[in-house]
Structures are given as structure tokens and as C-alpha cells.
Design an enzyme around this catalytic site. Structure first.
Site, PDB file in Angstrom:
ATOM      1  N   LYS A   1       0.801  -1.228   0.000  1.00  0.00           N
ATOM      2  CA  LYS A   1       0.000   0.000   0.000  1.00  0.00           C
ATOM      3  C   LYS A   1       0.839   1.286   0.000  1.00  0.00           C
ATOM      4  O   LYS A   1       0.503   2.246  -0.681  1.00  0.00           O
ATOM      5  CB  LYS A   1      -0.937   0.018   1.208  1.00  0.00           C
ATOM      6  CG  LYS A   1      -2.047  -1.024   1.147  1.00  0.00           C
ATOM      7  CD  LYS A   1      -2.925  -0.904   2.379  1.00  0.00           C
ATOM      8  CE  LYS A   1      -4.083  -1.879   2.316  1.00  0.00           C
ATOM      9  NZ  LYS A   1      -5.034  -1.679   3.405  1.00  0.00           N
TER      10      LYS A   1
ATOM     11  N   ASP B   1     -10.237   2.525   3.100  1.00  0.00           N
ATOM     12  CA  ASP B   1     -10.352   1.739   4.342  1.00  0.00           C
ATOM     13  C   ASP B   1     -11.163   2.485   5.408  1.00  0.00           C
ATOM     14  O   ASP B   1     -12.068   1.916   6.024  1.00  0.00           O
ATOM     15  CB  ASP B   1      -8.963   1.413   4.905  1.00  0.00           C
ATOM     16  CG  ASP B   1      -8.308   0.249   4.166  1.00  0.00           C
ATOM     17  OD1 ASP B   1      -9.043  -0.572   3.578  1.00  0.00           O
ATOM     18  OD2 ASP B   1      -7.063   0.155   4.181  1.00  0.00           O
TER      19      ASP B   1
END
Ligand code: NAD
Length: 315
Positions: free
Chosen positions: A73, A109
Site C-alpha cells: 500500500k 479503508d
């Protein structure tokens, strides 16, 4: 043979490792089928050092988009053409949209939690939030809650160095005019933790404490006086479905409808990414029914994701 694939079919996927048990292909391909979208979504094993090559492949193969999972990420965020405000503050990307070779990185997220709370009739706006943890999930939740108008976010973490990183992000947000009050405390300050939760509106556990199999049956909240009737308790953990934190909250005055587990976060962060790829709403209700059916049949999709994370944590 799948006769659905044509010469025009667009490719999407997820990059990370380990990846073979990912539930994402089922979630996205189900949603493509639902709308009759000419797209296909696959999982690609990718290490951090291979991320740049994967991004080049995205451009070369004209992939519409990709999700990114651990451990890629941050490396993805470092190599984007553009970043959404949340991804820029967090420094990590879980969704990439390819518009004619321009790659834009997003982080959905935190949005997964905000939208799941909304799905349960709760808003983060003007709320006092207590956040346990300062890792990847926690940082994304802190940033999204602040961007979405939370009154305050008080972060409690075990170690000081992750807290310092969170504080750095908080300072950047403040500089850019985000008005949410942010505080950073150590979990060892137990009385302060209890008192902050007693005064708070939403408690979010964004640590791995409580997750099966390693720490099932554990909770960071040991003083039951912290719980109160108005408190919303959100646990990012989805295996087990009911964690010790959620049980304790239920047995100590919190309302059942205000206690939420992490399964929805997974769905809603995916729904956000789906909207970015297609401009359409993911058919969440139908997907939930499909996932429940798979679980009943003994071939659960989300369980697969849990296996994937377990392997990662055991490395
Ligand atoms: P991470 O490794 O970046 O962060 C882990 C956090 O847990 C850190 O803040 C660490 O200090 C804390 N922690 C771990 N053990 C602890 C202990 N014994 N005492 C106190 N604190 C402890 O991991 P992450 O990616 O942020 O994931 C955290 C959890 O969130 C995992 O369980 C993961 O499965 C879950 N998660 C759920 C979803 C979802 O969609 N529901 C999405 C992402 C992550």
C-alpha cells in the site's frame, strides 16, 4: 468456459501477497455480473519490490483499476500520478483508478467504517471518537473521521512511535484546514482511557486484539465502567463475528444495535472502490445475501480473507 469475456473486456485486480485466498475477486465479479459490466477482476501475487512493475503493467494493459493490499500500500502511494486527500494524508493506497494512463490512488479503508456506521444509522459528524490503535487501519479511520467532520478523535496506542507517526499526519491535516481535534495517548494511561470513552460517542477498535486465532477472547478495554448506554462500539475485527470487546459492551450497558463488527467495513471499502471504478453503487444487499449463502454452503468468501491475513500476521 466463460463466454462472457470478449475482446473489449476490461481487466481489474488486486495486488499484494499472500493473495490466493482473497475474497475480492468474488465481490467484484459478482457486482460486474449484477450490472452486466464487461469487466473481469483477478488476484495478482505482488511483493512490495514488484509494485512499480505492476503499475507499469496496469498502464500497458489498460487495466481500469486495482486494489492494493499488504504489503504494497505505501509503495503504491509513492508511485501514483495523483492521490486523493485521504490517501495523501495516510501515505497508503488501497484503490487505484486508471484514467487513460493517469493513475490516481485512493484509500477507502476509513470510508469503509464511516459508510458501515452510516448503514447502521450512525454518523461520525460532530462525534467524539475514541480510536484504539495507530497502525494501517487505525490511521485510515482517523483521517476519514477527521475529514468527515468528527468533533474529536483521541487515539490510544500501545507504542509511542506509531503515535508519533499518527500525530505527524494530524499536523498535516491541521495545516490544510481540517478542524477536528486530535489527541494521542498511550494505552497504558488506563484511567484516561476509561474517562475518555465515558465522555465519548463512538469507540473503535482498530487493533488486531480480539482477532482469531491469536488473540480471540482478548480486549483492550478491561474497565467495564468505560461502557455507557449512548456509546457506539465498532470493532474492525470480523473473525470472530462477535469479539470480546463487543460481548463486554453488550453486557455492560451498551445497546445491542450500537455494537457493530468489522464485516461491513470490508464490504463498504469495496463498495467505495467499485464506485470509483464504475460510477455505480455496489449491490451491497445482494452481495450480502450471496456471501451468506456461500457461508451456509460451507464455502465462505470472507473466511478466505481471514486465512490470507492470518498467514500475513504469522510471517
Ligand atoms: P497493523 O499491524 O498496521 O496495526 C496493528 C495495530 O494493533 C497497532 O496499532 C498495534 O499497536 C495494535 N496491537 C497489536 N497487538 C496489540 C496488543 N497486544 N496490545 C495493544 N495493541 C496491539 O494492522 P492493520 O492493518 O492496522 O490491521 C489491524 C486489524 O484490523 C487487523 O486485525 C485486521 O484484520 C483488521 N482490519 C479489518 C479490516 C476490515 O475490513 N474489517 C480492514 C483492515 C484491517
Amino acid at each position: 468456459m466463460d463466454t462472457r469475456i470478449s475482446g473489449k473486456t476490461r481487466l481489474l485486480g488486486v495486488f499484494g501477497t499472500p493473495i490466493t485466498h482473497s475474497g475480492s475477486p468474488v465481490m467484484y465479479n459478482f457486482s460486474f455480473d449484477y450490472y452486466g459490466i464487461d469487466g473481469v477482476y483477478l488476484a495478482f501475487d505482488c511483493r512490495e519490490s514488484e509494485m512499480k512493475d505492476s503499475l507499469a503493467a496496469m498502464r500497458r494493459l489498460n487495466m481500469r483499476g486495482a486494489n492494493v493490499t499488504m504489503p504494497c500500500k505505501q509503495e503504491a502511494a509513492r508511485n501514483m500520478d495523483r492521490l486523493s486527500p485521504a490517501a495523501k494524508f495516510i501515505g497508503a493506497v488501497n484503490t487505484i483508478v486508471n484514467d487513460g494512463g493517469i493513475l490516481t490512488g485512493h484509500n477507502t479503508d476509513g470510508m469503509g467504517v464511516v459508510l458501515d456506521l452510516k448503514d447502521h444509522g450512525k454518523s461520525v459528524q460532530d462525534q467524539k471518537i475514541v480510536l484504539l490503535g495507530a497502525g494501517g487501519a487505525a490511521t485510515a479511520i482517523m483521517v476519514q473521521c477527521a475529514l468527515d467532520g468528527a468533533k474529536s478523535v483521541t487515539v490510544f496506542n500501545r507504542g509511542a512511535s506509531a503515535l508519533e507517526k499518527a500525530e505527524k499526519i494530524g499536523k498535516k491535516m491541521k495545516k490544510e484546514g481540517v478542524s477536528c481535534m486530535l489527541d494521542y495517548c498511550l494505552l497504558s494511561e488506563e484511567e484516561l482511557l476509561t474517562e475518555t470513552i465515558r465522555q465519548g460517542d463512538i469507540l473503535i477498535n482498530a487493533t488486531s486484539v480480539g482477532m482469531a486465532p491469536m488473540s480471540e477472547g482478548q480486549s483492550l478495554i478491561t474497565d467495564m465502567k468505560a461502557f455507557h448506554e449512548e456509546l457506539v462500539v465498532y470493532d474492525v475485527i470480523y473473525n470472530p463475528e462477535v469479539t470480546k470487546l463487543m460481548k463486554d459492551a453488550a453486557e455492560n450497558g451498551c445497546r445491542k444495535e450500537n455494537i457493530i463488527g468489522g464485516k461491513g467495513m470490508l464490504l463498504w471499502q469495496g463498495a467505495c472502490a467499485f464506485r470509483l471504478y464504475t460510477g455505480l453503487e455496489m449491490p451491497v444487499r445482494e452481495l450480502k445475501e450471496f456471501l451468506a449463502k456461500r457461508e451456509k454452503e460451507g464455502t465462505p468468501v470472507l473466511q478466505d480473507i481471514v486465512h490470507e491475513q492470518k498467514e500475513y500476521h504469522e510471517e
